[in-house]
Each structure stands twice: as C-alpha cells, then as structure tokens.
Scaffold this motif. Structure first.
Motif, PDB file in Angstrom:
ATOM      1  N   LEU A   1      25.674   9.082 -14.224  1.00  0.00           N
ATOM      2  CA  LEU A   1      26.034   9.978 -14.624  1.00  0.00           C
ATOM      3  C   LEU A   1      24.753  10.482 -14.185  1.00  0.00           C
ATOM      4  O   LEU A   1      23.842  10.319 -14.118  1.00  0.00           O
ATOM      5  CB  LEU A   1      27.311  10.117 -16.018  1.00  0.00           C
ATOM      6  N   LEU A   2      25.136  11.861 -14.110  1.00  0.00           N
ATOM      7  CA  LEU A   2      24.328  12.808 -13.375  1.00  0.00           C
ATOM      8  C   LEU A   2      23.656  14.063 -14.715  1.00  0.00           C
ATOM      9  O   LEU A   2      24.802  14.116 -15.086  1.00  0.00           O
ATOM     10  CB  LEU A   2      24.202  13.956 -12.556  1.00  0.00           C
ATOM     11  N   ASP A   3      22.492  13.803 -15.193  1.00  0.00           N
ATOM     12  CA  ASP A   3      21.877  14.633 -16.688  1.00  0.00           C
ATOM     13  C   ASP A   3      22.499  16.287 -16.258  1.00  0.00           C
ATOM     14  O   ASP A   3      22.505  16.119 -14.956  1.00  0.00           O
ATOM     15  CB  ASP A   3      21.012  13.791 -17.611  1.00  0.00           C
ATOM     16  N   GLN A   4      22.451  16.777 -17.117  1.00  0.00           N
ATOM     17  CA  GLN A   4      22.036  18.282 -17.473  1.00  0.00           C
ATOM     18  C   GLN A   4      20.318  19.028 -15.993  1.00  0.00           C
ATOM     19  O   GLN A   4      20.463  19.525 -14.825  1.00  0.00           O
ATOM     20  CB  GLN A   4      21.779  19.108 -18.285  1.00  0.00           C
ATOM     21  N   GLN A   5      19.991  17.905 -15.614  1.00  0.00           N
ATOM     22  CA  GLN A   5      18.487  18.127 -14.633  1.00  0.00           C
ATOM     23  C   GLN A   5      19.006  17.784 -13.068  1.00  0.00           C
ATOM     24  O   GLN A   5      17.833  17.671 -12.356  1.00  0.00           O
ATOM     25  CB  GLN A   5      17.577  17.537 -15.445  1.00  0.00           C
ATOM     26  N   GLY A   6      19.611  16.867 -13.527  1.00  0.00           N
ATOM     27  CA  GLY A   6      20.577  16.382 -12.236  1.00  0.00           C
ATOM     28  C   GLY A   6      19.627  14.651 -12.071  1.00  0.00           C
ATOM     29  O   GLY A   6      19.731  14.189 -10.715  1.00  0.00           O
ATOM     30  N   LYS A   7      19.297  14.773 -12.922  1.00  0.00           N
ATOM     31  CA  LYS A   7      18.276  12.885 -12.887  1.00  0.00           C
ATOM     32  C   LYS A   7      19.884  12.134 -12.940  1.00  0.00           C
ATOM     33  O   LYS A   7      20.008  12.524 -14.546  1.00  0.00           O
ATOM     34  CB  LYS A   7      17.716  13.216 -14.190  1.00  0.00           C
TER      35      LYS A   7
ATOM     36  N   PHE B   1      20.599   4.650 -22.617  1.00  0.00           N
ATOM     37  CA  PHE B   1      20.731   4.373 -24.059  1.00  0.00           C
ATOM     38  C   PHE B   1      20.895   3.032 -24.985  1.00  0.00           C
ATOM     39  O   PHE B   1      21.568   3.424 -26.047  1.00  0.00           O
ATOM     40  CB  PHE B   1      22.060   5.825 -24.093  1.00  0.00           C
ATOM     41  N   ARG B   2      20.243   1.783 -23.761  1.00  0.00           N
ATOM     42  CA  ARG B   2      20.605   1.308 -24.651  1.00  0.00           C
ATOM     43  C   ARG B   2      20.081   0.965 -26.324  1.00  0.00           C
ATOM     44  O   ARG B   2      18.954   0.951 -26.577  1.00  0.00           O
ATOM     45  CB  ARG B   2      20.318  -0.251 -24.237  1.00  0.00           C
ATOM     46  N   GLY B   3      20.499   0.445 -27.225  1.00  0.00           N
ATOM     47  CA  GLY B   3      19.784   0.111 -28.369  1.00  0.00           C
ATOM     48  C   GLY B   3      20.098   1.754 -29.538  1.00  0.00           C
ATOM     49  O   GLY B   3      19.637   1.674 -30.744  1.00  0.00           O
ATOM     50  N   ARG B   4      20.915   2.554 -28.581  1.00  0.00           N
ATOM     51  CA  ARG B   4      20.867   4.149 -29.466  1.00  0.00           C
ATOM     52  C   ARG B   4      22.079   4.437 -29.730  1.00  0.00           C
ATOM     53  O   ARG B   4      23.189   4.218 -29.004  1.00  0.00           O
ATOM     54  CB  ARG B   4      20.612   4.953 -28.600  1.00  0.00           C
ATOM     55  N   TRP B   5      23.335   4.782 -30.233  1.00  0.00           N
ATOM     56  CA  TRP B   5      24.061   5.770 -30.574  1.00  0.00           C
ATOM     57  C   TRP B   5      24.229   6.543 -29.461  1.00  0.00           C
ATOM     58  O   TRP B   5      23.837   7.431 -29.291  1.00  0.00           O
ATOM     59  CB  TRP B   5      24.391   6.553 -32.140  1.00  0.00           C
ATOM     60  N   VAL B   6      25.780   6.986 -29.115  1.00  0.00           N
ATOM     61  CA  VAL B   6      25.734   7.655 -27.675  1.00  0.00           C
ATOM     62  C   VAL B   6      27.180   8.407 -28.046  1.00  0.00           C
ATOM     63  O   VAL B   6      28.562   7.579 -28.333  1.00  0.00           O
ATOM     64  CB  VAL B   6      26.054   7.231 -26.350  1.00  0.00           C
ATOM     65  N   LEU B   7      26.821   9.524 -27.428  1.00  0.00           N
ATOM     66  CA  LEU B   7      28.520  10.256 -28.130  1.00  0.00           C
ATOM     67  C   LEU B   7      28.190  11.182 -26.446  1.00  0.00           C
ATOM     68  O   LEU B   7      27.864  12.153 -26.088  1.00  0.00           O
ATOM     69  CB  LEU B   7      27.772  11.024 -29.016  1.00  0.00           C
ATOM     70  N   MET B   8      29.353  10.762 -25.059  1.00  0.00           N
ATOM     71  CA  MET B   8      29.461  11.739 -24.534  1.00  0.00           C
ATOM     72  C   MET B   8      30.920  12.197 -24.781  1.00  0.00           C
ATOM     73  O   MET B   8      31.748  12.392 -24.967  1.00  0.00           O
ATOM     74  CB  MET B   8      30.050  11.081 -23.288  1.00  0.00           C
ATOM     75  N   TYR B   9      30.967  14.085 -24.307  1.00  0.00           N
ATOM     76  CA  TYR B   9      31.817  14.545 -24.254  1.00  0.00           C
ATOM     77  C   TYR B   9      31.705  15.401 -23.344  1.00  0.00           C
ATOM     78  O   TYR B   9      30.828  16.034 -22.762  1.00  0.00           O
ATOM     79  CB  TYR B   9      31.527  15.405 -25.621  1.00  0.00           C
ATOM     80  N   PHE B  10      33.463  15.428 -22.629  1.00  0.00           N
ATOM     81  CA  PHE B  10      33.368  16.329 -21.499  1.00  0.00           C
ATOM     82  C   PHE B  10      34.322  17.294 -21.426  1.00  0.00           C
ATOM     83  O   PHE B  10      35.567  17.142 -21.678  1.00  0.00           O
ATOM     84  CB  PHE B  10      34.009  15.180 -20.097  1.00  0.00           C
ATOM     85  N   GLY B  11      33.982  18.526 -22.135  1.00  0.00           N
ATOM     86  CA  GLY B  11      34.581  19.023 -22.306  1.00  0.00           C
ATOM     87  C   GLY B  11      34.660  20.064 -21.177  1.00  0.00           C
ATOM     88  O   GLY B  11      35.265  19.712 -20.175  1.00  0.00           O
TER      89      GLY B  11
ATOM     90  N   CYS C   1      37.176  26.859 -21.760  1.00  0.00           N
ATOM     91  CA  CYS C   1      38.347  26.678 -23.001  1.00  0.00           C
ATOM     92  C   CYS C   1      38.006  26.952 -24.620  1.00  0.00           C
ATOM     93  O   CYS C   1      37.248  26.757 -24.672  1.00  0.00           O
ATOM     94  CB  CYS C   1      37.831  25.120 -23.279  1.00  0.00           C
ATOM     95  N   PRO C   2      38.419  27.880 -24.069  1.00  0.00           N
ATOM     96  CA  PRO C   2      38.449  29.450 -25.858  1.00  0.00           C
ATOM     97  C   PRO C   2      39.079  28.273 -26.632  1.00  0.00           C
ATOM     98  O   PRO C   2      38.559  28.862 -28.196  1.00  0.00           O
ATOM     99  CB  PRO C   2      39.715  30.512 -25.181  1.00  0.00           C
ATOM    100  N   ASP C   3      39.664  27.380 -26.981  1.00  0.00           N
ATOM    101  CA  ASP C   3      40.493  27.022 -28.370  1.00  0.00           C
ATOM    102  C   ASP C   3      40.515  25.844 -28.684  1.00  0.00           C
ATOM    103  O   ASP C   3      39.432  25.361 -29.363  1.00  0.00           O
ATOM    104  CB  ASP C   3      41.752  27.262 -28.021  1.00  0.00           C
ATOM    105  N   VAL C   4      40.082  24.662 -27.828  1.00  0.00           N
ATOM    106  CA  VAL C   4      40.328  23.359 -28.353  1.00  0.00           C
ATOM    107  C   VAL C   4      38.388  23.640 -28.509  1.00  0.00           C
ATOM    108  O   VAL C   4      38.158  22.220 -29.117  1.00  0.00           O
ATOM    109  CB  VAL C   4      40.861  22.271 -27.032  1.00  0.00           C
ATOM    110  N   CYS C   5      37.428  22.957 -27.338  1.00  0.00           N
ATOM    111  CA  CYS C   5      36.082  23.241 -27.085  1.00  0.00           C
ATOM    112  C   CYS C   5      35.414  23.059 -28.195  1.00  0.00           C
ATOM    113  O   CYS C   5      34.426  22.644 -29.414  1.00  0.00           O
ATOM    114  CB  CYS C   5      35.698  23.566 -25.691  1.00  0.00           C
ATOM    115  N   PRO C   6      35.493  24.591 -28.785  1.00  0.00           N
ATOM    116  CA  PRO C   6      35.018  25.243 -29.629  1.00  0.00           C
ATOM    117  C   PRO C   6      35.082  23.965 -30.978  1.00  0.00           C
ATOM    118  O   PRO C   6      34.099  23.865 -32.007  1.00  0.00           O
ATOM    119  CB  PRO C   6      35.256  26.609 -30.320  1.00  0.00           C
TER     120      PRO C   6
END
Length: 104
Positions: free
Chosen positions: A60-66, A73-83, A87-92
């Motif tokens: 995937l591309l991160d927020q800087q386009g990298k 992320f190998r060896g670390r916990w990762v949480l990906m949220y695709f909001g 999205c005024p109700d569910v996302c917050p």
C-alpha cells in the motif's frame, strides 16, 4: 389499538422463534450461510466471494506516498483502519474504540 399491538408482537415472536428454529436445525449460522451462499464458510462464518481472502501479503501507499508492505511491519502489531473521507457517525465512534484499545 392495544389489540393490534398484541397481534403484531405475537406475530413477530412467532417469526423470530421460527427463524431461530431454522438456524438451530441447520447447524448454526455458519452452516446456514454456507448453504445460502453455495460455498464454504470463510472468516468469522462469512462466505467470501471467489478469489477474495483476508490477511496475507499486501503493498500500500502511506500518507507520504511511500510504498509499504507487510515486511515493513514484521514483528510488530499492526492495525489498519480504512475509514472514509466523510463519515460523521460510524468513523468517529470506531476511532474512539481504536484509541481506547491503543491506550490499554
């Protein structure tokens, strides 16, 4: 008016009881979903469309386009949220839940 309410409540109760009976007789929601979808139950009892899977390698591309992948992320916990962008109700609510989990 109360007679109508009683009839509706009774009808809904019978309907829910019948639905519960069907699910119980078919071996639970996983087996029922498998029968309805025509395929094996996937993750969490949900049948995934052919060709789709959960987890595994990604790029995937991160927020800087990298470009980043699971190897970054190998060896670390990762949480990906695709909001969503708007999205005024569910996302917050979900972001508050994620923040509380991270605080723990």
């Amino acid at each position: 008016m109360t007679r109508i309410i009683r009839w509706v409540a009774s009808g809904l109760s019978v309907l829910l009881l019948a639905l519960w009976g069907v699910v119980w007789l078919t071996g639970g929601h996983g087996a029922l979903l498998q029968r309805l979808s025509g395929g094996p139950a996937g993750h969490g009892g949900i049948a995934l469309p052919a060709g789709l899977s959960l987890g595994g390698p990604f790029s995937l591309l991160d927020q800087q386009g990298k470009r980043v992948s699971e190897a970054d992320f190998r060896g670390r916990w990762v949480l990906m949220y695709f909001g969503y962008a708007y999205c005024p109700d569910v996302c917050p609510t979900e972001l508050q839940t994620i923040a509380a989990a991270l605080d723990l």
